[in-house]
Design an enzyme around this catalytic site. Structure first.
Site, PDB file in Angstrom:
ATOM      1  N   SER A  95       1.243  -0.405   2.615  1.00 17.44           N
ATOM      2  CA  SER A  95       0.028  -1.193   2.402  1.00 17.44           C
ATOM      3  C   SER A  95       0.316  -2.683   2.426  1.00 17.44           C
ATOM      4  CB  SER A  95      -0.605  -0.849   1.060  1.00 17.44           C
ATOM      5  OG  SER A  95      -0.734   0.543   0.908  1.00 17.44           O
TER       6      SER A  95
HETATM    7  N1  SAH Z   1       1.772   3.690  -1.305  1.00 18.26           N
HETATM    8  C1  SAH Z   1       2.463   3.648  -0.031  1.00 18.26           C
HETATM    9  C2  SAH Z   1       1.534   3.620   1.156  1.00 18.26           C
HETATM   10  C3  SAH Z   1       0.809   4.893   1.286  1.00 18.26           C
HETATM   11  S1  SAH Z   1       0.345   5.401   2.916  1.00 18.26           S
HETATM   12  C4  SAH Z   1       3.422   2.482   0.058  1.00 18.26           C
HETATM   13  O1  SAH Z   1       3.498   1.684  -0.882  1.00 18.26           O
HETATM   14  O2  SAH Z   1       4.135   2.399   1.068  1.00 18.26           O
HETATM   15  C5  SAH Z   1      -0.344   6.945   2.406  1.00 18.26           C
HETATM   16  C6  SAH Z   1       0.670   8.022   2.145  1.00 18.26           C
HETATM   17  O3  SAH Z   1      -0.017   9.111   1.573  1.00 18.26           O
HETATM   18  C7  SAH Z   1       1.317   8.525   3.426  1.00 18.26           C
HETATM   19  O4  SAH Z   1       2.701   8.461   3.323  1.00 18.26           O
HETATM   20  C8  SAH Z   1       0.836   9.976   3.498  1.00 18.26           C
HETATM   21  O5  SAH Z   1       1.782  10.855   4.070  1.00 18.26           O
HETATM   22  C9  SAH Z   1       0.575  10.288   2.040  1.00 18.26           C
HETATM   23  N2  SAH Z   1      -0.345  11.413   1.794  1.00 18.26           N
HETATM   24  C10 SAH Z   1      -1.474  11.726   2.475  1.00 18.26           C
HETATM   25  N3  SAH Z   1      -2.053  12.812   1.950  1.00 18.26           N
HETATM   26  C11 SAH Z   1      -1.273  13.210   0.895  1.00 18.26           C
HETATM   27  C12 SAH Z   1      -1.334  14.287  -0.037  1.00 18.26           C
HETATM   28  N4  SAH Z   1      -2.316  15.198  -0.018  1.00 18.26           N
HETATM   29  N5  SAH Z   1      -0.370  14.369  -0.971  1.00 18.26           N
HETATM   30  C13 SAH Z   1       0.644  13.472  -1.009  1.00 18.26           C
HETATM   31  N6  SAH Z   1       0.761  12.448  -0.151  1.00 18.26           N
HETATM   32  C14 SAH Z   1      -0.180  12.303   0.796  1.00 18.26           C
END
Ligand code: SAH
Length: 206
Positions: free
Chosen positions: A53
């Site tokens: 992000s």
């Molecule tokens: N917080 C992260 C950015 C998140 S991007 C950072 O600081 O880099 C969103 C993430 O959520 C992705 O890696 C994706 O694979 C994950 N994601 C999506 N659906 C999910 C689920 N049901 N359970 C766990 N992770 C999930």
């Protein structure tokens, strides 16, 4: 210096949050090709087609969580581990859930290298968690959900706060803050954001 200034200019005022943002080296959470962009205020690609992000959004969501050093926090969507690292600087304990094994393993190793031992990264589906995790003071969802899952609301303790991007998977979402108090759920819309979608199940690809 410029990094903090740009966050302040955009309205982040919580000193603890600003300090944590400065202490966590964002360059350690992005790929080799993006080193030159790590301290800019933009989202960047990471492995598995996901994104780290934008720093402003990380700072804003962190501020909106109204953290206390005694809190136990749940993050859904570890991604690079950057948001988890910022949280780990501010609270007692962080549990972060990721559905891609590659991302979970990389983030865990990076957090360890930064000596952040109060954060645990787990491979799992944050939309369908095992019921034995206990309750959390704060929950942060960093992938877009069409509605706040009831299963997550149930994991919030009394007085708990949850922040999540709610809206269509491909488009603009609204960051929503929800507070649980006295058996009531109070919602508040914050700002428009864009997150990758939350998907069900552990990813079959690595
Ligand atoms: N917080 C992260 C950015 C998140 S991007 C950072 O600081 O880099 C969103 C993430 O959520 C992705 O890696 C994706 O694979 C994950 N994601 C999506 N659906 C999910 C689920 N049901 N359970 C766990 N992770 C999930």
């Amino acid at each position: 210096m410029r990094f903090q200034l740009s966050l302040r200019r955009r309205g982040i005022s919580d000193r603890r949050v600003l300090r944590a943002m400065e202490e966590v080296p964002r360059d350690r959470f992005v790929g080799a090709a993006d080193q030159g962009y790590a301290w800019r205020d933009s989202a960047l690609p990471i492995a598995c087609g996901q994104t780290i992000s934008q720093p402003f959004v990380v700072a804003y969501m962190t501020e909106q969580l109204q953290l206390d050093s005694r809190h136990r926090v749940l993050e859904i969507g570890t991604g690079s581990g950057y948001q988890a690292a910022v949280l780990a600087k501010l609270v007692r304990e962080v549990l972060s859930i990721e559905r891609y094994r590659t991302l979970a393993d990389t983030a865990r190793a990076q957090l360890e290298q930064l000596d952040l031992y109060n954060v645990e990264v787990m491979l799992g589906d944050g939309l369908n968690l095992a019921p034995n995790l206990g309750t959390f003071d704060r929950i942060i969802v960093t992938a877009a959900v069409e509605a706040v899952p009831q299963s997550l609301i149930e994991l919030l303790g009394e007085g708990g706060v949850l922040v999540a991007p709610v809206g269509p998977h491909h488009g603009v979402q609204t960051l929503v803050r929800l507070r649980k108090s006295g058996g009531q759920i109070e919602y508040r819309d914050l700002v428009d954001v864009r997150f990758v979608p939350a998907l069900p199940g552990i990813a079959r690809e690595l």
